[in-house]
Design an enzyme around this catalytic site. Sequence first.
Site, short mmCIF file in Angstrom:
data_model
loop_
_atom_site.label_atom_id
_atom_site.label_comp_id
_atom_site.label_asym_id
_atom_site.label_seq_id
_atom_site.Cartn_x
_atom_site.Cartn_y
_atom_site.Cartn_z
N LYS A 172 0.86 -1.19 0.00
CA LYS A 172 0.00 0.00 0.00
C LYS A 172 0.89 1.23 0.00
O LYS A 172 2.03 1.18 0.47
CB LYS A 172 -0.88 0.02 1.26
CG LYS A 172 -2.07 0.93 1.16
CD LYS A 172 -3.19 0.26 0.41
CE LYS A 172 -4.43 1.13 0.31
NZ LYS A 172 -5.57 0.35 -0.22
N ASP B 258 -6.90 4.43 -4.88
CA ASP B 258 -7.53 4.33 -3.57
C ASP B 258 -8.12 5.71 -3.29
O ASP B 258 -8.40 6.46 -4.24
CB ASP B 258 -6.51 3.88 -2.50
CG ASP B 258 -7.18 3.42 -1.20
OD1 ASP B 258 -7.71 2.31 -1.17
OD2 ASP B 258 -7.17 4.20 -0.22
P1 NAD Z 1 -12.99 8.01 -2.89
O1 NAD Z 1 -11.97 9.03 -2.65
O2 NAD Z 1 -13.47 7.78 -4.28
O3 NAD Z 1 -14.29 8.31 -1.99
C1 NAD Z 1 -14.22 8.51 -0.62
C2 NAD Z 1 -15.60 8.99 -0.16
O4 NAD Z 1 -15.59 9.10 1.26
C3 NAD Z 1 -15.99 10.35 -0.69
O5 NAD Z 1 -17.38 10.35 -0.99
C4 NAD Z 1 -15.72 11.28 0.49
O6 NAD Z 1 -16.53 12.45 0.47
C5 NAD Z 1 -16.13 10.37 1.62
N1 NAD Z 1 -15.57 10.77 2.90
C6 NAD Z 1 -14.34 11.24 3.19
N2 NAD Z 1 -14.26 11.53 4.50
C7 NAD Z 1 -15.44 11.21 5.05
C8 NAD Z 1 -15.97 11.27 6.34
N3 NAD Z 1 -15.24 11.72 7.35
N4 NAD Z 1 -17.24 10.85 6.53
C9 NAD Z 1 -17.97 10.37 5.49
N5 NAD Z 1 -17.53 10.29 4.25
C10 NAD Z 1 -16.28 10.71 4.02
O7 NAD Z 1 -12.41 6.66 -2.25
P2 NAD Z 1 -12.81 5.17 -2.60
O8 NAD Z 1 -11.86 4.67 -3.62
O9 NAD Z 1 -14.26 5.08 -2.82
O10 NAD Z 1 -12.40 4.42 -1.25
C11 NAD Z 1 -13.29 4.38 -0.14
C12 NAD Z 1 -12.84 3.27 0.80
O11 NAD Z 1 -12.85 2.03 0.09
C13 NAD Z 1 -11.43 3.41 1.34
O12 NAD Z 1 -11.39 2.87 2.64
C14 NAD Z 1 -10.61 2.54 0.41
O13 NAD Z 1 -9.41 2.10 1.00
C15 NAD Z 1 -11.57 1.42 0.18
N6 NAD Z 1 -11.32 0.65 -1.04
C16 NAD Z 1 -11.29 1.24 -2.26
C17 NAD Z 1 -11.08 0.46 -3.39
C18 NAD Z 1 -11.11 1.04 -4.78
O14 NAD Z 1 -11.06 0.25 -5.74
N7 NAD Z 1 -11.23 2.34 -4.96
C19 NAD Z 1 -10.88 -0.92 -3.26
C20 NAD Z 1 -10.94 -1.50 -2.00
C21 NAD Z 1 -11.17 -0.70 -0.90
#
Ligand code: NAD
Length: 411
Positions: A102, A142
């Site tokens: 990561k 991410d």
């Molecule tokens: P992203 O940046 O696209 O979206 C993040 C979202 O969370 C946004 O809507 C943001 O406004 C919101 N957010 C941020 N702070 C917040 C808070 N304090 N309270 C509520 N909402 C809040 O990110 P993503 O890629 O969707 O990732 C989200 C989660 O999923 C992370 O934990 C990431 O590690 C995990 N994840 C992502 C992927 C991927 O393929 N993108 C894969 C596995 C896991």
Amino acid sequence: MKAFEATNRYIRQASKIMDLGSRVERLLLSPEAEHNVTVPVELDNGDLAVFSGYRVQHNSARGPMKGGLRYHPTVDSDDVRALASLMTWKTAVVNIPYGGAKGGISCDPSQLSQGELERTTRKFIQRIAEEIGPQRDIPAPDVNTNAQVMAWIMDEYSKLHGYSPGVVTGKPLELGGSEGREAATGRGVIYITEEYLKDLGRTLEGATVAIQGFGNVGSFAARFAHEGGAKIVALSDASGAIHSAAGLDMATLLEYGRTRKPLTSYQADGVRTISQQELLTSEVDVLIPAALGGVFTEDVAKEVRAGVIVEGANAPTEPEADEIFQSRGIPVIPDILANAGGVTVSYFEWVQNIQCFRWTEEEVNQRLKHIMTASYATIRNLVKSRNVSWRTAAFIVGLGRVARATVLRGI
Ligand code: NAD
């Protein structure tokens, strides 16, 4: 509890049940390498910013290391170490030939122009270019990183090593990205939710769902849950949360989400704003955290009223909260299973890059569904046969696969 210690606690719990032994356990607890770099960037106004960049390579026993790259002010080495470890177990749970890694940069991308973001990304890749590679370590998107950021990574790495689309996944389609990658994590979260409901003799039809986060994972999870007939009653982003007892109008909201306006400015009949805490504790069939880690603290866990929690986000549940969920009988389908759809389609992208061959979106989704449902069945059977939590069962499967590969390869 710090994030890495929390992850290691889950590893120790599973290792004890498996009787793994201290030699192997010690090996699996420690990352293979940690690269901490500075990322100096010339800002548009002529000032210099110096960010901290991290890449932690946790384990490569089962293949090249794989894991996303996060841009956020809260990124630090402990956080990245924990997330790298989770990637090792996740790739093993879905049985794809990768290890775990990561990375991240401690910066606030909302304060950076597109040019500043590009220079930050390119400088970071220059700093770690010898540590990553298609057969070594493959970054992906991410939090706050997207296909454009992946394109810059591919370009910067290729300047040094020749055209190398397989060095990074989550790329734009024009640069060797895969059909279905952008939607894959949210799609996988909903495949898992459907399988869980099926075991209860139910479907998504009419199920009430609350989702924290409306970015990549949250928005696609909301879309596929809605398409399956579920009622999304609560949704949030960083600005706050909204609620509608009758179910939010997802067609309009998904369109609204593309404008990047805060969710709390969205107005419609029957929609009211609520706090993040109210979202997490609302009475729903399915609760999907899909934002940042550590949202389920002990206090929140006591108040949760969901039928099941499906972890779209990485590490949303603190270990103390996990114990409360167990004692309250609220099943938690863990991140290392529930959100593995993203890394699974990243693997498909890498395979297509290596073969210089493209799959259709239908092929990608079919293969994704097969892997997610088969992995779900493996973990569910273990939950039943060993009478352990979903998280412990997933760690037992992941640890077992990595431990066997480690022993076979030797130290
Ligand atoms: P992203 O940046 O696209 O979206 C993040 C979202 O969370 C946004 O809507 C943001 O406004 C919101 N957010 C941020 N702070 C917040 C808070 N304090 N309270 C509520 N909402 C809040 O990110 P993503 O890629 O969707 O990732 C989200 C989660 O999923 C992370 O934990 C990431 O590690 C995990 N994840 C992502 C992927 C991927 O393929 N993108 C894969 C596995 C896991």
